[in-house]
Design a protein around this motif. Structure first.
Motif, PDB file in Angstrom:
ATOM      1  N   ARG A  99       0.793  -1.231   0.000  1.00 61.08           N
ATOM      2  CA  ARG A  99       0.000   0.000   0.000  1.00 61.08           C
ATOM      3  C   ARG A  99       0.830   1.288   0.000  1.00 61.08           C
ATOM      4  NH1 ARG A  99      -4.517  -1.281  -2.131  1.00 61.08           N
ATOM      5  NH2 ARG A  99      -5.689   0.354  -1.119  1.00 61.08           N
ATOM      6  N   GLU A 100       2.154   1.177  -0.071  1.00 63.14           N
ATOM      7  CA  GLU A 100       2.984   2.384  -0.173  1.00 63.14           C
ATOM      8  C   GLU A 100       3.023   2.809  -1.637  1.00 63.14           C
ATOM      9  OE1 GLU A 100       7.544   3.649   0.685  1.00 63.14           O
ATOM     10  OE2 GLU A 100       6.507   2.524   2.254  1.00 63.14           O
ATOM     11  N   SER A 101       3.112   4.113  -1.869  1.00 65.69           N
ATOM     12  CA  SER A 101       3.095   4.615  -3.237  1.00 65.69           C
ATOM     13  C   SER A 101       4.439   5.228  -3.615  1.00 65.69           C
ATOM     14  CB  SER A 101       1.983   5.651  -3.404  1.00 65.69           C
ATOM     15  OG  SER A 101       2.233   6.770  -2.593  1.00 65.69           O
ATOM     16  N   ILE A 102       4.572   5.454  -4.925  1.00 66.34           N
ATOM     17  CA  ILE A 102       5.762   6.092  -5.461  1.00 66.34           C
ATOM     18  C   ILE A 102       5.302   7.227  -6.366  1.00 66.34           C
ATOM     19  CG2 ILE A 102       5.928   4.523  -7.447  1.00 66.34           C
ATOM     20  CD1 ILE A 102       8.999   4.640  -7.118  1.00 66.34           C
ATOM     21  N   ASP A 103       6.072   8.269  -6.410  1.00 62.25           N
ATOM     22  CA  ASP A 103       5.776   9.431  -7.236  1.00 62.25           C
ATOM     23  C   ASP A 103       6.016   9.092  -8.714  1.00 62.25           C
ATOM     24  OD1 ASP A 103       7.265  12.125  -8.479  1.00 62.25           O
ATOM     25  OD2 ASP A 103       5.477  12.530  -7.266  1.00 62.25           O
ATOM     26  N   PHE A 104       5.167   9.613  -9.600  1.00 62.37           N
ATOM     27  CA  PHE A 104       5.259   9.390 -11.041  1.00 62.37           C
ATOM     28  C   PHE A 104       6.651   9.708 -11.571  1.00 62.37           C
ATOM     29  CE2 PHE A 104       4.988  10.733 -15.447  1.00 62.37           C
ATOM     30  CZ  PHE A 104       4.149   9.808 -16.036  1.00 62.37           C
ATOM     31  N   VAL A 105       7.210  10.830 -11.167  1.00 62.00           N
ATOM     32  CA  VAL A 105       8.519  11.256 -11.675  1.00 62.00           C
ATOM     33  C   VAL A 105       9.601  10.257 -11.266  1.00 62.00           C
ATOM     34  CG1 VAL A 105      10.268  13.088 -11.588  1.00 62.00           C
ATOM     35  CG2 VAL A 105       7.836  13.686 -11.727  1.00 62.00           C
ATOM     36  N   ARG A 106       9.540   9.780 -10.034  1.00 65.23           N
ATOM     37  CA  ARG A 106      10.525   8.795  -9.559  1.00 65.23           C
ATOM     38  C   ARG A 106      10.368   7.475 -10.314  1.00 65.23           C
ATOM     39  NH1 ARG A 106      15.011   6.994  -8.681  1.00 65.23           N
ATOM     40  NH2 ARG A 106      15.310   5.506  -7.032  1.00 65.23           N
ATOM     41  N   LEU A 107       9.125   7.034 -10.505  1.00 65.68           N
ATOM     42  CA  LEU A 107       8.876   5.786 -11.229  1.00 65.68           C
ATOM     43  C   LEU A 107       9.347   5.907 -12.676  1.00 65.68           C
ATOM     44  CD1 LEU A 107       7.700   2.929 -11.175  1.00 65.68           C
ATOM     45  CD2 LEU A 107       5.474   3.932 -11.736  1.00 65.68           C
ATOM     46  N   ARG A 108       9.117   7.060 -13.291  1.00 61.85           N
ATOM     47  CA  ARG A 108       9.565   7.276 -14.668  1.00 61.85           C
ATOM     48  C   ARG A 108      11.083   7.108 -14.766  1.00 61.85           C
ATOM     49  NH1 ARG A 108       8.539  12.989 -16.516  1.00 61.85           N
ATOM     50  NH2 ARG A 108      10.586  13.278 -15.620  1.00 61.85           N
ATOM     51  N   ALA A 109      11.809   7.620 -13.791  1.00 61.38           N
ATOM     52  CA  ALA A 109      13.268   7.484 -13.791  1.00 61.38           C
ATOM     53  C   ALA A 109      13.689   6.029 -13.605  1.00 61.38           C
ATOM     54  CB  ALA A 109      13.871   8.359 -12.693  1.00 61.38           C
ATOM     55  N   ILE A 110      12.987   5.310 -12.766  1.00 64.51           N
ATOM     56  CA  ILE A 110      13.328   3.906 -12.503  1.00 64.51           C
ATOM     57  C   ILE A 110      13.128   3.041 -13.749  1.00 64.51           C
ATOM     58  CG2 ILE A 110      12.607   1.825 -11.241  1.00 64.51           C
ATOM     59  CD1 ILE A 110      12.034   3.718  -8.841  1.00 64.51           C
ATOM     60  N   VAL A 111      11.988   3.210 -14.413  1.00 59.72           N
ATOM     61  CA  VAL A 111      11.691   2.355 -15.569  1.00 59.72           C
ATOM     62  C   VAL A 111      12.242   2.904 -16.874  1.00 59.72           C
ATOM     63  CG1 VAL A 111       9.659   1.386 -14.447  1.00 59.72           C
ATOM     64  CG2 VAL A 111       9.378   3.279 -16.021  1.00 59.72           C
ATOM     65  N   GLU A 112      12.806   4.117 -16.822  1.00 59.05           N
ATOM     66  CA  GLU A 112      13.423   4.746 -17.990  1.00 59.05           C
ATOM     67  C   GLU A 112      12.453   4.836 -19.163  1.00 59.05           C
ATOM     68  OE1 GLU A 112      16.911   2.262 -18.397  1.00 59.05           O
ATOM     69  OE2 GLU A 112      18.052   3.586 -17.081  1.00 59.05           O
ATOM     70  N   ALA A 113      11.291   5.414 -18.888  1.00 58.99           N
ATOM     71  CA  ALA A 113      10.259   5.581 -19.913  1.00 58.99           C
ATOM     72  C   ALA A 113       9.964   7.067 -20.085  1.00 58.99           C
ATOM     73  CB  ALA A 113       8.992   4.849 -19.498  1.00 58.99           C
ATOM     74  N   THR A 114       9.424   7.417 -21.234  1.00 62.02           N
ATOM     75  CA  THR A 114       8.982   8.793 -21.430  1.00 62.02           C
ATOM     76  C   THR A 114       7.703   9.003 -20.624  1.00 62.02           C
ATOM     77  OG1 THR A 114       7.600   8.277 -23.342  1.00 62.02           O
ATOM     78  CG2 THR A 114       9.930   8.837 -23.773  1.00 62.02           C
ATOM     79  N   GLU A 115       7.356  10.246 -20.427  1.00 61.78           N
ATOM     80  CA  GLU A 115       6.146  10.565 -19.668  1.00 61.78           C
ATOM     81  C   GLU A 115       4.903   9.953 -20.316  1.00 61.78           C
ATOM     82  OE1 GLU A 115       3.890  14.654 -18.586  1.00 61.78           O
ATOM     83  OE2 GLU A 115       6.027  14.574 -18.086  1.00 61.78           O
ATOM     84  N   GLY A 116       4.774  10.105 -21.626  1.00 58.93           N
ATOM     85  CA  GLY A 116       3.619   9.574 -22.339  1.00 58.93           C
ATOM     86  C   GLY A 116       3.565   8.060 -22.335  1.00 58.93           C
ATOM     87  N   ASN A 117       4.719   7.429 -22.531  1.00 53.41           N
ATOM     88  CA  ASN A 117       4.795   5.967 -22.534  1.00 53.41           C
ATOM     89  C   ASN A 117       4.424   5.421 -21.162  1.00 53.41           C
ATOM     90  OD1 ASN A 117       5.308   3.348 -23.374  1.00 53.41           O
ATOM     91  ND2 ASN A 117       7.522   3.585 -23.409  1.00 53.41           N
ATOM     92  N   LEU A 118       4.987   5.998 -20.110  1.00 53.31           N
ATOM     93  CA  LEU A 118       4.679   5.551 -18.761  1.00 53.31           C
ATOM     94  C   LEU A 118       3.198   5.746 -18.466  1.00 53.31           C
ATOM     95  CD1 LEU A 118       5.510   4.426 -16.019  1.00 53.31           C
ATOM     96  CD2 LEU A 118       6.175   6.750 -15.358  1.00 53.31           C
ATOM     97  N   GLY A 119       2.661   6.896 -18.850  1.00 54.02           N
ATOM     98  CA  GLY A 119       1.245   7.161 -18.614  1.00 54.02           C
ATOM     99  C   GLY A 119       0.341   6.132 -19.270  1.00 54.02           C
TER     100      GLY A 119
END
Length: 98
Positions: A26-46
């Protein structure tokens, strides 16, 4: 499970689920941090997050920190179970190959 979960099996979604699974329940992660981890663009991650959310594997909460928008992502209990089954299935494949 007779086959791999097609929702999770896509490489970017697998990275997302692995990153979320590493968090306490139930812990969450911020979108920006997750984007950096998975190395995806904003649109692709979304797009991948939308697929995972539609499947019920994740929850997203949108809000603001000051005037800046913030999206937090957390794995749902059904998402955690699906990921555990996915990993178990992969282990079964590897055990069968040995």
């Amino acid at each position: 499970m007779d086959q791999l979960d097609d929702i999770i099996h896509q490489p970017v979604r697998l990275k997302i689920m692995a990153a979320l699974n590493a968090l306490p329940s139930r812990e969450s992660i911020d979108f920006v941090r997750l984007r950096a981890i998975v190395e995806a663009t904003e649109g692709n991650l979304g797009a991948h997050l939308a697929t995972l959310e539609k499947s019920g594997y994740i929850e997203m909460e949108k809000g603001f920190v000051g005037k800046k928008p913030r999206t937090s992502i957390a794995m749902t209990p059904s998402g955690r179970l699906a990921f555990e089954r996915y990993v178990s299935h992969l282990r079964g494949i590897l055990d069968g190959a040995a």
